[in-house]
Motif scaffolding. Structure first.
Motif, short mmCIF file in Angstrom:
data_model
loop_
_atom_site.label_atom_id
_atom_site.label_comp_id
_atom_site.label_asym_id
_atom_site.label_seq_id
_atom_site.Cartn_x
_atom_site.Cartn_y
_atom_site.Cartn_z
N PRO A 185 0.81 -1.25 -0.01
CA PRO A 185 -0.04 0.02 -0.16
C PRO A 185 0.82 1.26 0.10
O PRO A 185 1.83 1.21 0.44
N HIS A 200 -2.08 1.04 -4.41
CA HIS A 200 -0.99 -0.08 -4.42
C HIS A 200 -0.29 -0.03 -5.87
O HIS A 200 0.88 -0.71 -5.73
N ASP A 331 4.16 1.26 9.15
CA ASP A 331 2.92 1.99 9.26
C ASP A 331 2.92 2.73 10.25
O ASP A 331 3.46 2.43 11.43
N PHE A 346 0.23 3.84 5.44
CA PHE A 346 0.36 2.50 5.40
C PHE A 346 1.81 2.43 4.53
O PHE A 346 2.02 2.85 3.67
N GLY A 349 1.97 -2.12 5.43
CA GLY A 349 0.68 -2.84 5.15
C GLY A 349 0.35 -3.83 6.09
O GLY A 349 -0.27 -5.01 5.59
N TRP A 356 -6.02 -2.64 3.12
CA TRP A 356 -4.61 -1.95 3.34
C TRP A 356 -3.53 -2.96 3.74
O TRP A 356 -2.65 -2.87 4.09
N ALA A 358 -0.45 -5.61 2.86
CA ALA A 358 0.38 -5.78 1.65
C ALA A 358 -0.18 -7.24 1.08
O ALA A 358 -0.67 -8.27 1.76
#
Length: 844
Positions: A185, A200, A331, A346, A349, A356, A358
């Motif tokens: 993210p 992303h 984050d 983020f 992630g 949110w 990864a």
């Protein structure tokens, strides 16, 4: 060639069959008992010899399964010398107490006298495979599977560089594959709605996060060697019992990364064992959970796990709390318009919200090799890893922590926001061979000790730095220990930490040799901790480089500790220190305070706050919980602001500079300071005793002259807009030294003859006392570069000789032998030359 199972216990008959197939046809088998008085060896046999290779083959049963590697080598070489054997040997070391054994190639120097080769048995080197129970077969079987045809061929079979190249190429192939698939993210929840996956889509962000992931996972792989990571984490069958709908070959599901790897990183290694809990634990208030990234996280919409929360936490319980910052989730919370921390930004992630998270599909970890791609777990599983850093004298043919530096420098060459083709040149980053690092570290320390320790001379230094000498018992040994414990060393472009780590290793060996500590691992651990906190510093403009530098120091500390079975004792492991104020991300060439101004801290009130800040950073260095770290960081920020306000009030800085000083946050792992000030960042007021390194090589006129514009107003005497950035590092290094201090760099040698080097040559002639110049003229030192390089050491001293042409130090035979080790072991290097004079330093 017959199959030789390297994972079996040592068996003489099987090994004899292997030798017949592996060695040339003139191998003469034998089984002769050796009579020699040993300290660490119970019994020895000669198993044969090969005249064409100048090689003998031996078997030694050691007294203990603890392998004192360097001492064993010296014992064997001493025996070879006394009995008149060849200077090279293929040796088996095994113990009745262990299922592991080592196959070693021991090499020594030689000289030619009247056309005949005479063994010298000096500077012995040992290259070893660790075989037997638990070893990975891939590397030894691939290296030892074919008959050798020469001694050079034999050396290549024990060459760690061959293994490292192979591993890196396979890892890079994985990295390129993953770059096209993963999504991390980018952005914050205030700007992007949940489910907006456009946030992303940033290849640059994905590449950088992949490098960070590789770094973290390789650290995990190293500490696996200390039995700190339970096997179920990398076992497909066990994962099937834990995860719902776990498909290891899935392109669309990433539950392995989100449920297992992220929770291992951020909620296990970064949290005390007794405090581990899920973010959705109802016993913890929601406000305390929000934005706190060291709780376990599950998918809010649909759980990842077949087991309940308590069972999952129990699964992770065998993993100790390690701390150290490497596994702090990046984050973070930032303030909204009302100055309340309500916005989540983020990077990693690590979230309960699917939008949110990864996304790294399971296949990137678990796919079997299909001829094109292979999952990362399978790739790592094929190689042997060791937590101990190799030394030039003793090399285990396994991937050691130095690999992290090599991987970083190479991946950095591929990572670039605009184009991967020019990234290496853009960053100016090249990995320095270990032999060169060690030589530079030794030369700098020798000059420092000559200056600092009374009545120490070159003969005593030769004895102190001789790796074949077990102890140093001269009357000044205590003074040597004290000098080493108080030295201040900086690498101003530290990259992945090769030079600071080389300095740490050498200082530990010297202090042990002087009796400053014993071989007790607890003493070594504490000494390492003290030297890291008080003596070693680094800066680099790339945050990810600083992270990898810190990681190598973490592994160095972990390897001194031994695991126990007591969870309440954190299994015997001390949580790692926080190195954020030891190695910083900053532009070393830019300073904030004006030249010629007094110290930032001459005002008594400023000095009081400075001391308080140093104390807070000492407390933070040793902080062991997220709460205590947060407390000290908040107090650090408050003190920085007070200092900046006082500096502006006293007109020591203008308002903008004071604001930038206050805003520097050493704890932000993604931030880069636009300036460097050792007094502000490290509390170093009077400069450093030693500055060492391999500064970047980047032409200032590159990219439309952006770097030239950045530095032309910085007051560098050596600045030339057509020049190279390493020239500025020489001058900056001089400025950062104490009144008497030593700088030793390896750089391009173009300053010696190019027009842009005129000002630098003048600077050297007018300001420095040159001590050593070694010019590798036209010789390819770096495997990844063809630039000509040289090593330059100079002294900063008020008692500088007023001469513009100085003769270089006459190198001893031992100096030349140490340097030539690299040349001997690298087929791409044919020769090197030593500069005869310093006449070239006179301004043109």
């Amino acid at each position: 060639m017959k199959t030789f199972d390297v994972s079996n216990d040592y068996n003489r008959g099987d090994f004899a069959d292997f030798l017949t197939d592996f060695l040339p046809d003139d191998f003469e088998p034998a089984e002769e008992k050796i009579y020699f008085e040993y300290i660490n060896i119970e019994e020895g046999l000669k198993l044969g010899s090969v005249e064409s290779l100048g090689l003998d083959v031996f078997e030694f049963r050691t007294k203990s399964n603890r392998d004192p590697r360097v001492i064993l080598t010296k014992e064997v070489v001493s025996f070879m010398k006394k009995c008149g054997y060849n200077q090279n040997a293929l040796v088996v070391f095994y113990s009745a107490e262990s299922h592991s054994w080592r196959l070693s190639l021991i090499t020594s120097d030689y000289e030619v006298v009247n056309g005949k080769v005479k063994p010298l048995y000096s500077n012995p080197r040992r290259f070893s495979f660790k075989l037997g129970e638990g070893c990975k077969k891939h590397t030894p079987e691939s290296m030892l599977s074919k008959k050798i045809n020469s001694f050079d061929d034999l050396k290549k079979r024990f060459d760690i560089e061959v293994v490292t190249k192979q591993f890196y190429q396979e890892l890079f192939n994985w990295y390129e594959w993953a770059c096209e698939i993963v999504t991390f993210p980018v952005g914050d929840t205030n700007k992007n709605k949940k489910g907006d996956y456009n946030v992303h889509q940033s290849r640059e962000n994905n590449e950088l996060n992949l490098i960070r992931l590789i770094t973290r996972l390789m650290f995990i792989w190293f500490i696996k060697q200390k039995d700190l990571i339970p096997s179920w984490i990398f076992d497909e069958n066990e994962l099937q019992k834990i995860l719902i709908d776990f498909d290891p070959k899935s392109k669309d599901k990433g539950n392995y990364y989100n449920a297992i790897i992220q929770n291992l990183f951020f909620a296990t290694l970064n949290k005390k064992i007794e405090e581990r809990a899920f973010a959705d634990d109802k016993s913890i208030s929601k406000n305390r959970q929000f934005g706190v990234k060291n709780f376990y996280r599950d998918n809010k919409d649909s759980t990842f796990f077949k087991e309940n929360n308590d069972q999952v936490i129990e699964r992770f319980k065998p993993v100790p709390f390690l701390n150290g910052g490497l596994f702090e989730c990046l984050d973070r919370l930032v303030d909204d318009k009302e100055n309340k921390k309500n916005i989540e930004v983020f990077i990693d992630g690590f979230s309960r919200e699917p939008a949110w998270m990864a996304f790294i599909p399971n296949m990137l970890f678990w796919q079997e090799d299909d001829g094109k791609h292979e999952g990362l777990i399978h790739l790592l599983n094929r190689y042997n890893f060791t937590v101990e850093e190799n030394s030039p004298a003793d090399v285990q043919v396994a991937l050691d922590p130095e690999l992290l530096g090599k991987v970083f420098e190479n991946l950095l060459g591929a990572y670039n926001p605009e184009t991967s083709e020019t990234a290496r040149k853009d960053s100016g980053s090249f990995y320095t061979p270990r032999e060169i690092v060690n030589f530079i570290v030794d030369e700098a320390l020798k000059n420092y000790l000559l200056q600092t320790v009374k009545n120490i001379g070159n003969q005593q230094l030769d004895l102190l730095f001789d790796d074949n000498t077990q102890s140093y018992s001269e009357d000044n040994k205590n003074a040597v220990v004290q000098a080493l414990k108080t030295v201040k060393i900086l690498d101003p472009a530290c990259g992945s930490g090769a030079f600071p780590m080389g300095a740490l290793q050498r200082m530990i060996l010297l202090i042990k040799k002087c009796g400053g500590i014993t071989d007790n691992p607890d003493e070594t651990y504490q000494l390492k901790l003290d030297l890291i906190e008080n003596c070693l510093f680094g800066a680099d403009i790339q945050p990810i480089a600083v992270q990898i530098c810190k990681l190598r120091f973490f592994i160095s500390l972990i390897c001194e500790q031994k695991k126990n079975d007591n969870a309440s004792d954190n299994y015997g492991f001390n949580p790692l220190p926080n190195l954020e104020t030891k190695f910083v991300a900053a532009n070393t060439l830019i300073e904030k305070k004006k030249k010629g101004t007094p110290s930032l801290f001459d005002n008594p009130e400023i000095d009081r706050i400075k001391k308080e800040l140093q104390e807070k950073r000492h407390e933070h260095f040793n902080a062991r919980t997220a709460e205590s770290k947060a407390k000290y960081r908040k107090e650090d920020m408050s003190l920085r602001q007070k200092l900046a306000d006082l500096l502006a009030k006293d007109s020591m800085c203008d308002q903008e500079d004071a604001k930038q000083l206050a805003s520097w946050n050493p704890y932000d792992q993604n931030a880069v300071s636009t300036f460097f000030d050792p007094e502000w960042m490290f509390g170093i007021k009077d400069g450093f005793d030693i500055i060492i390194g391999n500064p970047p090589y980047i032409q200032l006129q590159k990219d439309s002259g952006k770097l030239a514009e950045l530095y032309k107003q910085s007051g560098f005497q050596s600045f030339a807009k057509t020049g190279d950035i390493y020239c500025l590092f020489y001058e900056k290094g001089y400025e950062l030294l104490k009144d008497i201090g030593y700088l030793c760099f390896i750089t391009s040698n173009k300053w010696m003859r190019a027009g842009y080097g005129e000002k630098l040559r003048g600077f050297f002639a007018q300001k420095t006392n040159p001590k050593l110049l070694i010019d590798f003229a036209g010789v390819r030192i770096f495997e990844s570069a063809t630039v000509d390089t040289n090593i330059l050491l100079f002294e900063k001293s008020a008692n500088r000789k007023e001469t513009k042409a100085c003769v270089a130090k006459n190198l001893t035979e031992n100096d030349l032998n140490n340097l030539s080790l690299f040349v001997q072991q690298n087929s791409s290097v044919s020769d090197f030359s030593v500069s005869e004079s310093w006449v070239i330093l006179s301004p043109i």
